[in-house]
Design an enzyme around this catalytic site. Structure first.
Site, PDB file in Angstrom:
ATOM      1  N   HIS A   2      -2.478   2.132  -5.864  1.00 13.24           N
ATOM      2  CA  HIS A   2      -3.288   0.940  -5.604  1.00 13.24           C
ATOM      3  C   HIS A   2      -3.479   0.115  -6.865  1.00 13.24           C
ATOM      4  CE1 HIS A   2      -5.512  -1.170  -2.515  1.00 13.24           C
ATOM      5  NE2 HIS A   2      -6.430  -1.458  -3.413  1.00 13.24           N
TER       6      HIS A   2
ATOM      7  N   HIS B 258      -4.605  -8.843   3.749  1.00 12.71           N
ATOM      8  CA  HIS B 258      -6.001  -8.465   3.918  1.00 12.71           C
ATOM      9  C   HIS B 258      -6.491  -8.827   5.311  1.00 12.71           C
ATOM     10  CE1 HIS B 258      -6.929  -8.345  -0.670  1.00 12.71           C
ATOM     11  NE2 HIS B 258      -6.458  -7.204  -0.223  1.00 12.71           N
TER      12      HIS B 258
ATOM     13  N   TYR C 196      -8.373 -22.957   8.628  1.00 13.55           N
ATOM     14  CA  TYR C 196      -8.399 -24.005   7.619  1.00 13.55           C
ATOM     15  C   TYR C 196      -7.059 -24.185   6.912  1.00 13.55           C
ATOM     16  CZ  TYR C 196     -13.326 -22.924   8.275  1.00 13.55           C
ATOM     17  OH  TYR C 196     -14.560 -22.687   8.822  1.00 13.55           O
TER      18      TYR C 196
ATOM     19  N   ARG D 208       0.858  -1.177   0.000  1.00 11.38           N
ATOM     20  CA  ARG D 208       0.000   0.000   0.000  1.00 11.38           C
ATOM     21  C   ARG D 208       0.898   1.233   0.000  1.00 11.38           C
ATOM     22  NH1 ARG D 208      -2.346  -3.448   4.040  1.00 11.38           N
ATOM     23  NH2 ARG D 208      -4.455  -4.153   3.477  1.00 11.38           N
TER      24      ARG D 208
ATOM     25  N   ARG E 240      -0.710  -2.268  -6.770  1.00  9.69           N
ATOM     26  CA  ARG E 240      -0.984  -3.313  -5.780  1.00  9.69           C
ATOM     27  C   ARG E 240      -1.957  -4.342  -6.361  1.00  9.69           C
ATOM     28  NH1 ARG E 240      -1.391  -4.629  -0.192  1.00  9.69           N
ATOM     29  NH2 ARG E 240      -3.509  -5.042   0.516  1.00  9.69           N
TER      30      ARG E 240
ATOM     31  N   LYS F 280      -2.726  -2.087   7.594  1.00 10.23           N
ATOM     32  CA  LYS F 280      -3.939  -1.581   8.223  1.00 10.23           C
ATOM     33  C   LYS F 280      -4.169  -2.279   9.559  1.00 10.23           C
ATOM     34  CE  LYS F 280      -6.560  -0.129   4.130  1.00 10.23           C
ATOM     35  NZ  LYS F 280      -7.805  -0.327   3.354  1.00 10.23           N
TER      36      LYS F 280
END
Length: 312
Positions: A254, A280, A289, A154, A257, A185
């Site tokens: 972005h 993310h 999982y 980012r 990205r 983030k």
């Protein structure tokens, strides 16, 4: 304003007249409101509910039916706005005791993903050389592009990089380990592999940086004033570089990205690894999982990304 096909409820007819005469809405806007209110009338008639007796649960169910019928979230939001305006107007005259549409919201529209560059255009942008720019600026900009596209950073993560790790560093690059450590983030740290072209451009930029940076400036990327580069400055330089490179579209951080993610996914098919590399927030929901270690991520990166060749 009526049409032979639909006999409008008297409240709707008077409200539309109010919008036309007193509010002086444009014809196109009036047509949109009329269509929305005709839908409301049809729902109420089908449910055998007088318009003035409509309740919030009715509105929620009808909004859901609009969604099932295939209306886009924006169109549903427009319909609800028209319905809300009708009941607000009726409420001012004391004809209804509550506005049943207040608090009812349309489903959120999916945010469109930014366009990705083709792999050829992305590589052309990274390899573009501006002979008219100052050598230090050219080295800095090339390094920034390599990291944005080669690591999927980012823009905030990019400008937050420091030259070396410290207690206050938001992020840094370990050249010996070919790894970028960034603060993403939600103050979440992650490590991303750095490809060979990015490492080479980093060496070139560090050699030129000393002539631009202030003596006490920890930032990896600095402006001509010698202070930490801002996101807006990065966007401006990237836009300029894309134009000079002859790319057919405007480029922003972005987009690089997204290009990083798209090109990796196209080549590897490993969605889980791409999500991990991007950092993310929803990754945690899938960790129960699948558990990927950094070595696996590095292998996916080395095998799939155009700028990862001969990494390290």
């Amino acid at each position: 304003m009526d049409t032979p096909a639909v006999e409008l409820d008297d409240d709707i007819r008077r409200h539309l007249l109010h919008l036309q005469v007193e509010r002086r809405l444009a014809e196109r806007t009036l047509a949109i409101y009329r269509e929305a209110l005709v839908r409301l009338q049809a729902f109420a008639e089908a449910a055998a509910v007088p318009l003035r007796n409509v309740q919030p649960h009715h509105v929620r169910r009808w909004a859901g039916q609009l969604h099932v019928q295939g209306l886009a979230p924006r169109s549903i939001a427009l319909a609800l706005s028209a319905w809300r305006g009708l009941y607000r107007w009726l409420g001012r005259d004391g004809l209804v005791s509550l506005n049943p549409v207040e608090g009812v919201r349309a489903p959120k529209a999916a945010k469109p993903l930014p366009k990705a560059l083709s792999a050829d255009h992305a590589v052309a942008l990274a390899e573009h050389h501006d002979d008219h720019d100052k050598p230090a600026l050219a080295a800095r900009d090339q390094c920034m592009v390599e990291l944005l596209y080669g690591c999927g950073l980012r823009v905030g993560e990019l400008v937050g990089l420091d030259v070396r790790p410290s207690g206050h560093a938001a992020g840094w690059i370990d050249a010996a380990d070919a790894t970028a450590h960034v603060l993403g983030k939600g103050s979440k740290r992650r490590s991303v592999p750095v490809g060979g072209p990015a490492l080479r451009s980093l060496v070139e930029w560090l050699a030129a940086r000393s002539a631009m940076a202030r003596g006490d400036e920890p930032a990896l990327f600095v402006s001509q004033r010698g202070t930490r580069l801002t996101p807006s400055q990065v966007r401006s330089r990237l836009k300029r570089r894309a134009l000079q490179a002859g790319l057919p579209t405007q480029v922003h951080p972005h987009m690089l990205r997204h290009s990083f993610a798209s090109h990796l996914l196209q080549s590897s098919g490993d969605l889980r690894a791409v999500q991990e590399l991007l950092g993310h927030a929803n990754i945690t929901t899938t960790q129960v999982y699948t558990k990927l270690d950094f070595g696996h991520l590095a292998k996916v990166y080395d095998a799939a990304h155009p700028r990862a060749k001969k990494r390290g």
